[in-house]
Structure formats: C-alpha cells, structure tokens
Motif scaffolding. Structure first.
Motif, PDB file in Angstrom:
ATOM      1  N   SER A 112       0.834  -1.195   0.000  1.00  0.00           N
ATOM      2  CA  SER A 112       0.000   0.000   0.000  1.00  0.00           C
ATOM      3  C   SER A 112       0.873   1.252   0.000  1.00  0.00           C
ATOM      4  O   SER A 112       2.084   1.182   0.236  1.00  0.00           O
ATOM      5  CB  SER A 112      -0.907  -0.003   1.242  1.00  0.00           C
ATOM      6  OG  SER A 112      -1.809   1.076   1.199  1.00  0.00           O
ATOM      7  N   TRP A 117       1.095   2.441  -5.419  1.00  0.00           N
ATOM      8  CA  TRP A 117      -0.005   2.725  -6.351  1.00  0.00           C
ATOM      9  C   TRP A 117       0.531   3.288  -7.663  1.00  0.00           C
ATOM     10  O   TRP A 117       0.021   2.963  -8.733  1.00  0.00           O
ATOM     11  CB  TRP A 117      -0.988   3.702  -5.709  1.00  0.00           C
ATOM     12  CG  TRP A 117      -1.632   3.171  -4.465  1.00  0.00           C
ATOM     13  CD1 TRP A 117      -1.893   1.862  -4.163  1.00  0.00           C
ATOM     14  CD2 TRP A 117      -2.065   3.926  -3.340  1.00  0.00           C
ATOM     15  NE1 TRP A 117      -2.477   1.754  -2.916  1.00  0.00           N
ATOM     16  CE2 TRP A 117      -2.593   3.005  -2.382  1.00  0.00           C
ATOM     17  CE3 TRP A 117      -2.071   5.287  -3.019  1.00  0.00           C
ATOM     18  CZ2 TRP A 117      -3.126   3.408  -1.160  1.00  0.00           C
ATOM     19  CZ3 TRP A 117      -2.596   5.702  -1.801  1.00  0.00           C
ATOM     20  CH2 TRP A 117      -3.116   4.773  -0.880  1.00  0.00           C
ATOM     21  N   PRO A 165      -6.986  -6.474 -12.209  1.00  0.00           N
ATOM     22  CA  PRO A 165      -7.885  -6.500 -11.043  1.00  0.00           C
ATOM     23  C   PRO A 165      -8.286  -7.902 -10.596  1.00  0.00           C
ATOM     24  O   PRO A 165      -8.373  -8.171  -9.394  1.00  0.00           O
ATOM     25  CB  PRO A 165      -9.102  -5.704 -11.530  1.00  0.00           C
ATOM     26  CG  PRO A 165      -8.562  -4.800 -12.587  1.00  0.00           C
ATOM     27  CD  PRO A 165      -7.507  -5.599 -13.286  1.00  0.00           C
ATOM     28  N   LEU A 169      -7.404  -9.552  -6.870  1.00  0.00           N
ATOM     29  CA  LEU A 169      -8.351 -10.133  -5.913  1.00  0.00           C
ATOM     30  C   LEU A 169      -7.951 -11.562  -5.570  1.00  0.00           C
ATOM     31  O   LEU A 169      -7.975 -11.961  -4.395  1.00  0.00           O
ATOM     32  CB  LEU A 169      -9.763 -10.102  -6.487  1.00  0.00           C
ATOM     33  CG  LEU A 169     -10.850 -10.726  -5.598  1.00  0.00           C
ATOM     34  CD1 LEU A 169     -10.975  -9.967  -4.279  1.00  0.00           C
ATOM     35  CD2 LEU A 169     -12.188 -10.757  -6.324  1.00  0.00           C
ATOM     36  N   ASP A 184      -5.669  -3.869   0.918  1.00  0.00           N
ATOM     37  CA  ASP A 184      -4.879  -3.137  -0.068  1.00  0.00           C
ATOM     38  C   ASP A 184      -5.402  -3.292  -1.495  1.00  0.00           C
ATOM     39  O   ASP A 184      -4.930  -2.601  -2.409  1.00  0.00           O
ATOM     40  CB  ASP A 184      -3.417  -3.615  -0.032  1.00  0.00           C
ATOM     41  CG  ASP A 184      -2.739  -3.332   1.299  1.00  0.00           C
ATOM     42  OD1 ASP A 184      -3.151  -2.364   1.969  1.00  0.00           O
ATOM     43  OD2 ASP A 184      -1.813  -4.076   1.671  1.00  0.00           O
ATOM     44  N   VAL A 185      -6.356  -4.183  -1.697  1.00  0.00           N
ATOM     45  CA  VAL A 185      -6.868  -4.460  -3.043  1.00  0.00           C
ATOM     46  C   VAL A 185      -7.534  -3.249  -3.698  1.00  0.00           C
ATOM     47  O   VAL A 185      -7.278  -2.950  -4.873  1.00  0.00           O
ATOM     48  CB  VAL A 185      -7.815  -5.677  -3.017  1.00  0.00           C
ATOM     49  CG1 VAL A 185      -8.587  -5.818  -4.333  1.00  0.00           C
ATOM     50  CG2 VAL A 185      -7.023  -6.949  -2.740  1.00  0.00           C
ATOM     51  N   PRO A 186      -8.418  -2.499  -2.993  1.00  0.00           N
ATOM     52  CA  PRO A 186      -9.067  -1.359  -3.656  1.00  0.00           C
ATOM     53  C   PRO A 186      -8.073  -0.339  -4.212  1.00  0.00           C
ATOM     54  O   PRO A 186      -8.258   0.170  -5.329  1.00  0.00           O
ATOM     55  CB  PRO A 186      -9.936  -0.756  -2.543  1.00  0.00           C
ATOM     56  CG  PRO A 186     -10.231  -1.904  -1.639  1.00  0.00           C
ATOM     57  CD  PRO A 186      -8.982  -2.716  -1.643  1.00  0.00           C
ATOM     58  N   GLY A 187      -7.025  -0.020  -3.461  1.00  0.00           N
ATOM     59  CA  GLY A 187      -6.022   0.930  -3.950  1.00  0.00           C
ATOM     60  C   GLY A 187      -5.347   0.434  -5.215  1.00  0.00           C
ATOM     61  O   GLY A 187      -5.114   1.210  -6.157  1.00  0.00           O
ATOM     62  N   MET A 189      -6.663  -1.666  -7.422  1.00  0.00           N
ATOM     63  CA  MET A 189      -7.622  -1.661  -8.530  1.00  0.00           C
ATOM     64  C   MET A 189      -7.845  -0.251  -9.081  1.00  0.00           C
ATOM     65  O   MET A 189      -7.954  -0.067 -10.295  1.00  0.00           O
ATOM     66  CB  MET A 189      -8.950  -2.273  -8.083  1.00  0.00           C
ATOM     67  CG  MET A 189      -8.890  -3.765  -7.860  1.00  0.00           C
ATOM     68  SD  MET A 189     -10.536  -4.437  -7.527  1.00  0.00           S
ATOM     69  CE  MET A 189     -10.174  -6.193  -7.438  1.00  0.00           C
ATOM     70  N   ILE A 190      -7.897   0.729  -8.198  1.00  0.00           N
ATOM     71  CA  ILE A 190      -8.074   2.113  -8.650  1.00  0.00           C
ATOM     72  C   ILE A 190      -6.872   2.535  -9.501  1.00  0.00           C
ATOM     73  O   ILE A 190      -7.017   3.120 -10.578  1.00  0.00           O
ATOM     74  CB  ILE A 190      -8.258   3.057  -7.447  1.00  0.00           C
ATOM     75  CG1 ILE A 190      -9.606   2.781  -6.775  1.00  0.00           C
ATOM     76  CG2 ILE A 190      -8.166   4.513  -7.892  1.00  0.00           C
ATOM     77  CD1 ILE A 190      -9.779   3.501  -5.446  1.00  0.00           C
TER      78      ILE A 190
END
Length: 218
Positions: A112, A117, A165, A169, A184-187, A189-190
C-alpha cells in the motif's frame, strides 16, 4: 460466446495458478532469498503468459484481465469480467490444492501507499500501451511483447506489476509469496484502472496521428 468464455476461464485460472504456484515453489526453494524467489516467480509468469496468449488469443483475444476487457472488448463485457474474476479465484484454489495449502487463505503481504499505487499505474498503463501498439504494429508478436512487459514490470515497478484486477483479488486469497492484504486491493484496482484508461487513450492518440503512417516501414 461459449468458447470465448471457456477460453477466458482456462487462461485466467492457469495464469493465477502459475503466479501463486510458482510463488509458493520459489519461496520454498529459495532459502529465504527474496531476489531468487522473485526471479522464479517472474520466469514462470512470463512463460505462461506467452503460451496462453499464443494458444487462446485466436479464440477469445486472450484478455484474462477485466481492465483489458472493459476497454478493448467489443461486446459482452460484464459476462466476460465475471468469468475472469471467478476463474482467477479458481486459480488460487488450484495452486493451493497442488501445494497442500488451505483452499483459501487471507493474504498478509502489505502492499500500500502512493509509491506502490504509482507502480501499479505504470504497470497497467504500459500493459495497455503494449497491447494496443502491439496489435497495430506487431500483431504476431503480441504474446511475446506482453510477456516481456510483465517480466520487466515484476522488477522495475514498486508493486511488482499485478496489472490486473482479477489477479489482484485472487492474490488476496493466498498467504504465500504472491499474496496481498485484502485491505490493499481497492487501492491497487483504482491505480490499475487509472493506468489502463490513460494507456488506452494515449495509445489511441498515437496510432491515430496521421504522420504515423509515414513511419510505418520502420
């Protein structure tokens, strides 16, 4: 359509099984040397990408990636993306069963922060650029080009180039070398979708420039 979905399911599941399975094998055999483990993980991933894209590309386009499907598929995007996510999770299960792990685990590797990112942005940006420009100028070399980009991305990006993505996941469901915490997955994917969209737009602009045709013989 059925053949397309089956091809996407096979390709995505085997890709994830290779990423996680080779990570487990590399971690087991590397004696704690992270560089050696990453090298083994990288080599297996690059090799399987070349094989899968070469063999399944004529059937489904060898997308194996919701970001690619969302931007490049011409139809049935939601169905293909659902299959990709489901197949990616199946790939994790397959890898775990092969190595005697629990069927599903909670990833604990912290990945993260802005630097990570940015790494994912660059990795997915480059992937879309590679695919689109490869299709335009070197269609017979797309499999090799994508495999080469991911192999390079494992080493030069701070995130080790997930660039997918569905794979991200799936990797949150393993506690192995290849894992990532679910938080940490949403960051990721964005960053991936932002990088993919930027790569899509920029590559489209590059190939639409009139004077590019004059440079084609090179």
């Amino acid at each position: 359509m059925k053949r397309l979905l089956v091809a996407e399911a096979i390709g995505t599941s085997l890709l994830v099984a290779t990423v996680i399975g080779s990570g487990i094998m590399a971690q087991t055999m590397s004696g704690g040397n992270g560089a050696v483990a990453l090298l083994g993980n990288t080599a297996a991933t690059g090799a399987v990408l070349y094989v899968l894209i070469t063999l399944l590309g004529p059937i489904s386009g060898a997308q194996f990636n919701p970001a690619v499907t969302l931007l490049l598929a011409r139809r049935n995007r939601p169905v293909i993306i659902i299959v990709q996510f489901a197949a990616a999770i199946a790939g994790t299960v397959i890898a775990h069963l092969m190595f005697g792990h629990t069927v599903v685990e909670a990833g604990t590797n912290a990945r993260s922060g802005p630097a990570i990112w940015l790494g994912e942005f660059v990795a997915t940006f480059g992937l879309l650029m590679t695919i689109r420009l490869g299709q335009r100028f070197r269609p017979d070399s797309v499999a090799a080009l994508v495999a080469a980009w991911i192999v390079a991305g494992y080493w030069f990006t701070s995130s080790t180039s997930f660039a997918n993505p569905a794979v991200t996941l799936a990797r949150a469901l393993t506690e192995s070398f290849s894992g990532i915490r679910m938080v940490d997955v949403p960051g990721f994917m964005i960053a991936q979708m932002a990088g993919a969209a930027t790569g899509f737009v920029l590559s489209g602009w590059l190939v639409s420039t009139p004077d590019i045709l004059e440079e084609q013989p090179l």
